[in-house]
Design a protein around this motif. Structure first.
Motif, PDB file in Angstrom:
ATOM      1  N   SER A 208     -69.829 -54.654 -92.981  1.00 14.43           N
ATOM      2  CA  SER A 208     -69.480 -53.490 -92.166  1.00 14.43           C
ATOM      3  C   SER A 208     -69.780 -52.191 -92.914  1.00 14.43           C
ATOM      4  O   SER A 208     -70.334 -51.237 -92.350  1.00 14.43           O
ATOM      5  CB  SER A 208     -67.999 -53.554 -91.792  1.00 14.43           C
ATOM      6  N   PHE A 209     -69.447 -52.158 -94.187  1.00 15.07           N
ATOM      7  CA  PHE A 209     -69.696 -50.999 -95.035  1.00 15.07           C
ATOM      8  C   PHE A 209     -71.194 -50.684 -95.104  1.00 15.07           C
ATOM      9  O   PHE A 209     -71.625 -49.550 -94.899  1.00 15.07           O
ATOM     10  CB  PHE A 209     -69.110 -51.285 -96.419  1.00 15.07           C
ATOM     11  N   ILE A 210     -71.994 -51.689 -95.387  1.00 11.35           N
ATOM     12  CA  ILE A 210     -73.447 -51.502 -95.495  1.00 11.35           C
ATOM     13  C   ILE A 210     -74.031 -51.059 -94.154  1.00 11.35           C
ATOM     14  O   ILE A 210     -74.881 -50.154 -94.109  1.00 11.35           O
ATOM     15  CB  ILE A 210     -74.134 -52.797 -95.983  1.00 11.35           C
ATOM     16  N   GLU A 211     -73.564 -51.639 -93.061  1.00 12.60           N
ATOM     17  CA  GLU A 211     -74.049 -51.231 -91.740  1.00 12.60           C
ATOM     18  C   GLU A 211     -73.712 -49.770 -91.452  1.00 12.60           C
ATOM     19  O   GLU A 211     -74.495 -49.053 -90.837  1.00 12.60           O
ATOM     20  CB  GLU A 211     -73.465 -52.130 -90.648  1.00 12.60           C
ATOM     21  N   ASP A 212     -72.543 -49.317 -91.916  1.00 15.48           N
ATOM     22  CA  ASP A 212     -72.136 -47.922 -91.710  1.00 15.48           C
ATOM     23  C   ASP A 212     -73.053 -46.929 -92.412  1.00 15.48           C
ATOM     24  O   ASP A 212     -73.271 -45.824 -91.908  1.00 15.48           O
ATOM     25  CB  ASP A 212     -70.711 -47.696 -92.228  1.00 15.48           C
ATOM     26  N   ILE A 213     -73.563 -47.295 -93.561  1.00 20.47           N
ATOM     27  CA  ILE A 213     -74.325 -46.320 -94.349  1.00 20.47           C
ATOM     28  C   ILE A 213     -75.838 -46.575 -94.356  1.00 20.47           C
ATOM     29  O   ILE A 213     -76.584 -45.751 -94.878  1.00 20.47           O
ATOM     30  CB  ILE A 213     -73.814 -46.246 -95.801  1.00 20.47           C
ATOM     31  N   GLU A 214     -76.290 -47.663 -93.758  1.00 21.88           N
ATOM     32  CA  GLU A 214     -77.707 -48.012 -93.882  1.00 21.88           C
ATOM     33  C   GLU A 214     -78.648 -47.002 -93.222  1.00 21.88           C
ATOM     34  O   GLU A 214     -79.779 -46.833 -93.661  1.00 21.88           O
ATOM     35  CB  GLU A 214     -77.982 -49.419 -93.349  1.00 21.88           C
ATOM     36  N   GLU A 215     -78.206 -46.291 -92.212  1.00 21.96           N
ATOM     37  CA  GLU A 215     -79.057 -45.314 -91.542  1.00 21.96           C
ATOM     38  C   GLU A 215     -79.043 -43.944 -92.215  1.00 21.96           C
ATOM     39  O   GLU A 215     -79.854 -43.083 -91.905  1.00 21.96           O
ATOM     40  CB  GLU A 215     -78.625 -45.154 -90.078  1.00 21.96           C
ATOM     41  N   PHE A 216     -78.132 -43.747 -93.138  1.00 24.47           N
ATOM     42  CA  PHE A 216     -77.996 -42.454 -93.793  1.00 24.47           C
ATOM     43  C   PHE A 216     -79.180 -42.191 -94.715  1.00 24.47           C
ATOM     44  O   PHE A 216     -79.630 -43.079 -95.439  1.00 24.47           O
ATOM     45  CB  PHE A 216     -76.698 -42.397 -94.593  1.00 24.47           C
ATOM     46  N   ARG A 217     -79.687 -40.965 -94.698  1.00 21.25           N
ATOM     47  CA  ARG A 217     -80.803 -40.571 -95.558  1.00 21.25           C
ATOM     48  C   ARG A 217     -80.445 -39.310 -96.333  1.00 21.25           C
ATOM     49  O   ARG A 217     -80.019 -38.317 -95.744  1.00 21.25           O
ATOM     50  CB  ARG A 217     -82.073 -40.283 -94.751  1.00 21.25           C
ATOM     51  N   VAL A 218     -80.632 -39.356 -97.628  1.00 24.93           N
ATOM     52  CA  VAL A 218     -80.493 -38.165 -98.462  1.00 24.93           C
ATOM     53  C   VAL A 218     -81.717 -37.296 -98.206  1.00 24.93           C
ATOM     54  O   VAL A 218     -82.821 -37.805 -98.022  1.00 24.93           O
ATOM     55  CB  VAL A 218     -80.396 -38.569 -99.954  1.00 24.93           C
ATOM     56  N   GLN A 219     -81.501 -35.987 -98.196  1.00 29.70           N
ATOM     57  CA  GLN A 219     -82.593 -35.021 -98.031  1.00 29.70           C
ATOM     58  C   GLN A 219     -82.816 -34.356 -99.394  1.00 29.70           C
ATOM     59  O   GLN A 219     -82.194 -33.342 -99.698  1.00 29.70           O
ATOM     60  CB  GLN A 219     -82.222 -33.977 -96.972  1.00 29.70           C
ATOM     61  N   PRO A 220     -83.680 -34.926-100.237  1.00 27.54           N
ATOM     62  CA  PRO A 220     -83.772 -34.493-101.632  1.00 27.54           C
ATOM     63  C   PRO A 220     -84.131 -33.023-101.840  1.00 27.54           C
ATOM     64  O   PRO A 220     -83.788 -32.448-102.867  1.00 27.54           O
ATOM     65  CB  PRO A 220     -84.843 -35.403-102.239  1.00 27.54           C
ATOM     66  N   ASN A 221     -84.777 -32.401-100.894  1.00 27.51           N
ATOM     67  CA  ASN A 221     -85.202 -31.001-101.058  1.00 27.51           C
ATOM     68  C   ASN A 221     -84.260 -30.001-100.399  1.00 27.51           C
ATOM     69  O   ASN A 221     -84.598 -28.833-100.263  1.00 27.51           O
ATOM     70  CB  ASN A 221     -86.617 -30.816-100.518  1.00 27.51           C
ATOM     71  N   GLN A 222     -83.082 -30.467 -99.983  1.00 26.72           N
ATOM     72  CA  GLN A 222     -82.111 -29.581 -99.343  1.00 26.72           C
ATOM     73  C   GLN A 222     -80.786 -29.618-100.103  1.00 26.72           C
ATOM     74  O   GLN A 222     -80.442 -30.620-100.711  1.00 26.72           O
ATOM     75  CB  GLN A 222     -81.884 -30.003 -97.891  1.00 26.72           C
ATOM     76  N   GLN A 223     -80.060 -28.528-100.019  1.00 29.02           N
ATOM     77  CA  GLN A 223     -78.744 -28.472-100.642  1.00 29.02           C
ATOM     78  C   GLN A 223     -77.685 -28.972 -99.667  1.00 29.02           C
ATOM     79  O   GLN A 223     -77.836 -28.853 -98.451  1.00 29.02           O
ATOM     80  CB  GLN A 223     -78.407 -27.043-101.054  1.00 29.02           C
ATOM     81  N   ASP A 224     -76.602 -29.512-100.213  1.00 29.30           N
ATOM     82  CA  ASP A 224     -75.436 -29.869 -99.404  1.00 29.30           C
ATOM     83  C   ASP A 224     -74.769 -28.563 -98.984  1.00 29.30           C
ATOM     84  O   ASP A 224     -74.733 -27.605 -99.751  1.00 29.30           O
ATOM     85  CB  ASP A 224     -74.438 -30.681-100.229  1.00 29.30           C
ATOM     86  N   LYS A 225     -74.219 -28.533 -97.767  1.00 29.73           N
ATOM     87  CA  LYS A 225     -73.525 -27.317 -97.345  1.00 29.73           C
ATOM     88  C   LYS A 225     -72.454 -27.649 -96.320  1.00 29.73           C
ATOM     89  O   LYS A 225     -72.482 -28.688 -95.669  1.00 29.73           O
ATOM     90  CB  LYS A 225     -74.501 -26.292 -96.789  1.00 29.73           C
ATOM     91  N   TRP A 226     -71.497 -26.728 -96.221  1.00 22.23           N
ATOM     92  CA  TRP A 226     -70.441 -26.838 -95.228  1.00 22.23           C
ATOM     93  C   TRP A 226     -70.975 -26.347 -93.887  1.00 22.23           C
ATOM     94  O   TRP A 226     -71.685 -25.352 -93.821  1.00 22.23           O
ATOM     95  CB  TRP A 226     -69.245 -25.965 -95.599  1.00 22.23           C
ATOM     96  N   ILE A 227     -70.586 -27.047 -92.824  1.00 26.49           N
ATOM     97  CA  ILE A 227     -70.917 -26.645 -91.452  1.00 26.49           C
ATOM     98  C   ILE A 227     -69.606 -26.398 -90.718  1.00 26.49           C
ATOM     99  O   ILE A 227     -68.679 -27.206 -90.781  1.00 26.49           O
ATOM    100  CB  ILE A 227     -71.709 -27.756 -90.719  1.00 26.49           C
ATOM    101  N   TRP A 228     -69.519 -25.288 -90.028  1.00 30.01           N
ATOM    102  CA  TRP A 228     -68.344 -24.922 -89.238  1.00 30.01           C
ATOM    103  C   TRP A 228     -68.371 -25.723 -87.950  1.00 30.01           C
ATOM    104  O   TRP A 228     -69.271 -25.564 -87.136  1.00 30.01           O
ATOM    105  CB  TRP A 228     -68.378 -23.418 -88.967  1.00 30.01           C
ATOM    106  N   LYS A 229     -67.405 -26.622 -87.739  1.00 36.07           N
ATOM    107  CA  LYS A 229     -67.375 -27.507 -86.564  1.00 36.07           C
ATOM    108  C   LYS A 229     -67.112 -26.762 -85.259  1.00 36.07           C
ATOM    109  O   LYS A 229     -67.477 -27.222 -84.198  1.00 36.07           O
ATOM    110  CB  LYS A 229     -66.271 -28.557 -86.709  1.00 36.07           C
ATOM    111  N   ARG A 230     -66.461 -25.619 -85.338  1.00 35.04           N
ATOM    112  CA  ARG A 230     -66.000 -24.933 -84.138  1.00 35.04           C
ATOM    113  C   ARG A 230     -67.073 -24.105 -83.450  1.00 35.04           C
ATOM    114  O   ARG A 230     -66.801 -23.429 -82.473  1.00 35.04           O
ATOM    115  CB  ARG A 230     -64.795 -24.069 -84.481  1.00 35.04           C
ATOM    116  N   ASP A 231     -68.297 -24.141 -83.962  1.00 33.84           N
ATOM    117  CA  ASP A 231     -69.394 -23.389 -83.350  1.00 33.84           C
ATOM    118  C   ASP A 231     -70.661 -24.230 -83.435  1.00 33.84           C
ATOM    119  O   ASP A 231     -70.942 -24.816 -84.471  1.00 33.84           O
ATOM    120  CB  ASP A 231     -69.588 -22.058 -84.088  1.00 33.84           C
ATOM    121  N   VAL A 232     -71.424 -24.294 -82.341  1.00 27.23           N
ATOM    122  CA  VAL A 232     -72.622 -25.130 -82.314  1.00 27.23           C
ATOM    123  C   VAL A 232     -73.656 -24.708 -83.355  1.00 27.23           C
ATOM    124  O   VAL A 232     -74.453 -25.512 -83.814  1.00 27.23           O
ATOM    125  CB  VAL A 232     -73.268 -25.172 -80.914  1.00 27.23           C
ATOM    126  N   SER A 233     -73.629 -23.446 -83.754  1.00 31.37           N
ATOM    127  CA  SER A 233     -74.584 -22.972 -84.761  1.00 31.37           C
ATOM    128  C   SER A 233     -74.227 -23.480 -86.157  1.00 31.37           C
ATOM    129  O   SER A 233     -75.059 -23.473 -87.057  1.00 31.37           O
ATOM    130  CB  SER A 233     -74.624 -21.445 -84.778  1.00 31.37           C
TER     131      SER A 233
END
Length: 142
Positions: free
Chosen positions: A88-113
């Motif tokens: 179940s764990f492996i199935e949950d994460i198998e589609e996830f892809r790291v984006q090596p050329n992008q930084q991690d960032k916070w996204i505000w959930k309360r606005d579509v932008s």
């Protein structure tokens, strides 16, 4: 990371991680998954036997072409009863892809932008503070 609602852990309701290279986000402890749970919360048993409990996403695997290849390290072999959990764990994460050329960032959930203003943050903080004070019997702001 930000605690329960009672402890003022309201930030998780308002923001989520958008994963880039995975350098700033803890694989097990941060709530980076779409469902809003950390891997530690959803898979406590696996977290307990992981040798990588405090690793960030980037440290947990490598990019092989277009795919993320995970490299998990455990303190012991999996028990027979844990195998369904691992699947179940492996199935949950198998589609996830790291984006090596992008930084991690916070996204505000309360606005579509995904963006927010200081005013929006102030309003959310004020509403949460009022709710907490009401629950504890301190209804006046001081």
């Amino acid at each position: 990371m930000w605690g329960s609602e009672e402890e003022g852990g309201w930030l998780n309701e308002c923001v989520k991680w958008k994963i880039g290279c995975g350098l700033r986000v803890k694989f097990w402890e941060d709530r980076w998954r779409e469902e809003g749970l950390s891997s530690m919360e959803k898979y406590q048993r696996l977290y307990c036997i992981s040798q990588q409990q405090h690793h960030n996403i980037q440290q947990m695997g490598v990019e092989v072409g277009e795919l993320s290849e995970w490299n998990f390290e455990w303190w012991r072999m999996m028990l027979e009863g844990e195998m369904k959990l691992v699947v179940s764990f492996i199935e949950d994460i198998e589609e996830f892809r790291v984006q090596p050329n992008q930084q991690d960032k916070w996204i505000w959930k309360r606005d579509v932008s995904g963006l927010c203003t200081q005013w929006e943050v102030n309003i959310v903080c004020l509403v949460k503070l009022c709710r907490m004070r009401k629950k504890t019997g301190h209804s006046h702001l001081s």
